[in-house]
Design a protein around this motif. Structure first.
Motif, PDB file in Angstrom:
ATOM      1  N   TYR A 112       0.819  -1.224   0.000  1.00  0.00           N
ATOM      2  CA  TYR A 112       0.000   0.000   0.000  1.00  0.00           C
ATOM      3  C   TYR A 112       0.849   1.268   0.000  1.00  0.00           C
ATOM      4  CZ  TYR A 112      -4.066  -2.910   0.518  1.00  0.00           C
ATOM      5  OH  TYR A 112      -5.042  -3.840   0.289  1.00  0.00           O
ATOM      6  N   LYS A 117      -7.406   0.199   4.205  1.00  0.00           N
ATOM      7  CA  LYS A 117      -6.770  -0.204   2.956  1.00  0.00           C
ATOM      8  C   LYS A 117      -7.676  -1.167   2.201  1.00  0.00           C
ATOM      9  CE  LYS A 117      -2.985   1.989   4.201  1.00  0.00           C
ATOM     10  NZ  LYS A 117      -2.673   3.311   3.622  1.00  0.00           N
ATOM     11  N   VAL A 155      -6.649  -0.150  -4.213  1.00  0.00           N
ATOM     12  CA  VAL A 155      -6.141   1.220  -4.066  1.00  0.00           C
ATOM     13  C   VAL A 155      -4.791   1.164  -3.361  1.00  0.00           C
ATOM     14  CG1 VAL A 155      -6.543   3.532  -3.144  1.00  0.00           C
ATOM     15  CG2 VAL A 155      -8.488   2.137  -3.918  1.00  0.00           C
ATOM     16  N   SER A 205       0.001   5.321   0.047  1.00  0.00           N
ATOM     17  CA  SER A 205      -1.443   5.564  -0.008  1.00  0.00           C
ATOM     18  C   SER A 205      -1.946   5.930   1.386  1.00  0.00           C
ATOM     19  CB  SER A 205      -2.168   4.308  -0.497  1.00  0.00           C
ATOM     20  OG  SER A 205      -3.568   4.449  -0.329  1.00  0.00           O
ATOM     21  N   LYS A 206      -2.631   7.055   1.476  1.00  0.00           N
ATOM     22  CA  LYS A 206      -3.076   7.541   2.786  1.00  0.00           C
ATOM     23  C   LYS A 206      -4.492   7.112   3.124  1.00  0.00           C
ATOM     24  CE  LYS A 206       0.050  11.497   3.144  1.00  0.00           C
ATOM     25  NZ  LYS A 206       0.969  10.968   2.134  1.00  0.00           N
ATOM     26  N   SER A 207      -5.191   6.489   2.200  1.00  0.00           N
ATOM     27  CA  SER A 207      -6.585   6.116   2.442  1.00  0.00           C
ATOM     28  C   SER A 207      -6.679   4.996   3.468  1.00  0.00           C
ATOM     29  CB  SER A 207      -7.255   5.685   1.134  1.00  0.00           C
ATOM     30  OG  SER A 207      -6.621   4.539   0.604  1.00  0.00           O
ATOM     31  N   LEU A 208      -7.636   5.111   4.379  1.00  0.00           N
ATOM     32  CA  LEU A 208      -7.912   4.089   5.383  1.00  0.00           C
ATOM     33  C   LEU A 208      -9.417   3.821   5.403  1.00  0.00           C
ATOM     34  CD1 LEU A 208      -5.720   5.168   8.450  1.00  0.00           C
ATOM     35  CD2 LEU A 208      -5.309   3.239   6.938  1.00  0.00           C
TER      36      LEU A 208
END
Length: 332
Positions: A135, A143, A147, A138-141
């Motif tokens: 990951y 995961k 993405v 990538s800062k999205s949480l």
């Protein structure tokens, strides 16, 4: 562990590469309980013979000493094998930063050797250890599998390349491949010694020895710590699922809950102080952040729940209590 399989694994011959390692030895043990024949491949660079000594009396267990960097070793161990669980790898982000060439040799060239050998041997399915390090930035949480960001270490690059190779082999050669992106796995037999020991066994050993654990950063980095029995469960599900839509993809292998390093130390002190009350008073030392570390990691497990029927049986705290008991009994 319940037998929740669609495909009956009993009497199957299953190769576990890295089978003398922490995760591999737990897999070998469980597969034997499922009445499988198990071939264990290991070169003992990080695996330990004591992890599998108790399996030697089982007539369905076979150890082959070999190295995935040698194609002839890979070809030898895949002959007559139904399934492969590929766990052999050089783990650790810091190790890969210190020595990227060896990490690449083992994790990329060795992986490709195993894929080629498995294809030549007409192995039914190839399950491999992928990594949450894929990951990257990538800062999205949480995961989600599709993405990802840019890798932050040579180790992360190698594990992403594994996914790319597996995808190409499934498309080009019709192989059945499943990648399991492990999130901070912990549990019995995880080695607390050495320069690249994982954080939980490292902290446990420090506390048992009445030494202060060192946290990199302010302790607010968080991880989705995942107990080994959940990982074993995921491997069994990946081996046995019969739905074609569940194949040739990757799955987060986690519990789906975040724990900060400060919280982790708090739990460890609480559980260990039941055996030794002095541990409750041990102070923590804070150091610099570590190069290549991802600040926060939390998995969505919806895809595995939906396509594999995965429902993790152990929470992080339940697993930690079991692990602490095992370490107390084995490190004292």
């Amino acid at each position: 562990m319940e037998k929740l399989m669609d495909i009956k694994l009993n009497n199957s011959t299953i190769l576990v590469t890295g089978g003398a390692g922490f995760i591999g030895s737990n897999l070998c043990e469980e597969l034997l309980k499922q009445d499988c024949k198990v071939v264990c491949l290991d070169n003992f660079s990080t695996g330990k013979i004591e992890n599998i000594l108790h399996l030697f009396d089982n007539k369905n267990f076979k150890l082959i000493v070999g190295d995935i960097r040698k194609i002839e070793d890979c070809q030898k161990v895949t002959k007559g094998v139904d399934y492969v669980l590929h766990e052999a790898a050089l783990g650790s982000v810091p190790r890969s930063i210190a020595d990227p060439i060896t990490s690449n040799d083992v994790n990329v060239s060795g992986f490709l050797n195993m894929l080629v050998a498995a294809r030549e041997a007409n192995v039914k399915r190839f399950i491999y250890a992928a990594s949450s390090s894929t990951y990257g930035d990538s800062k999205s949480l949480p995961k989600v599998e599709d993405v990802i960001g840019k890798p932050l270490s040579p180790y992360a690059i190698t594990k992403y390349v594994n996914e790319l190779y597996a995808d190409v082999f499934s498309r080009t050669y019709g192989m059945e491949c499943i990648g399991l992106r492990y999130f901070n796995v912990f549990g019995r037999r995880q080695d607390p010694n050495g320069a690249y020991a994982a954080v939980i066994p490292l902290f446990v050993k420090k506390l048992i020895d009445h030494e202060s654990p060192v946290i990199n950063g302010d302790g607010e980095y968080s991880r989705d710590f995942t107990y080994i029995k959940n990982v074993v469960q995921m491997n069994l599900l990946a081996l046995s699922v019969s739905d074609k839509s569940a194949l040739n993809t990757v799955y987060n292998t986690a519990y789906g809950e975040r724990t900060t390093l400060n919280q982790l130390v708090g739990y460890l002190k609480e559980y260990l102080s039941q055996y030794d009350s002095q541990i409750a008073n041990i102070e923590v030392i804070y150091g610099d952040n570590r190069s290549g570390d991802i600040p926060h990691s939390l998995a969505s497990i919806e895809k595995a729940e939906s396509l594999l029927g995965y429902h993790p049986q152990y929470s992080m705290k339940q697993g930690l209590k079991e692990a602490v008991q095992w370490y107390w009994e084995n490190l004292k």
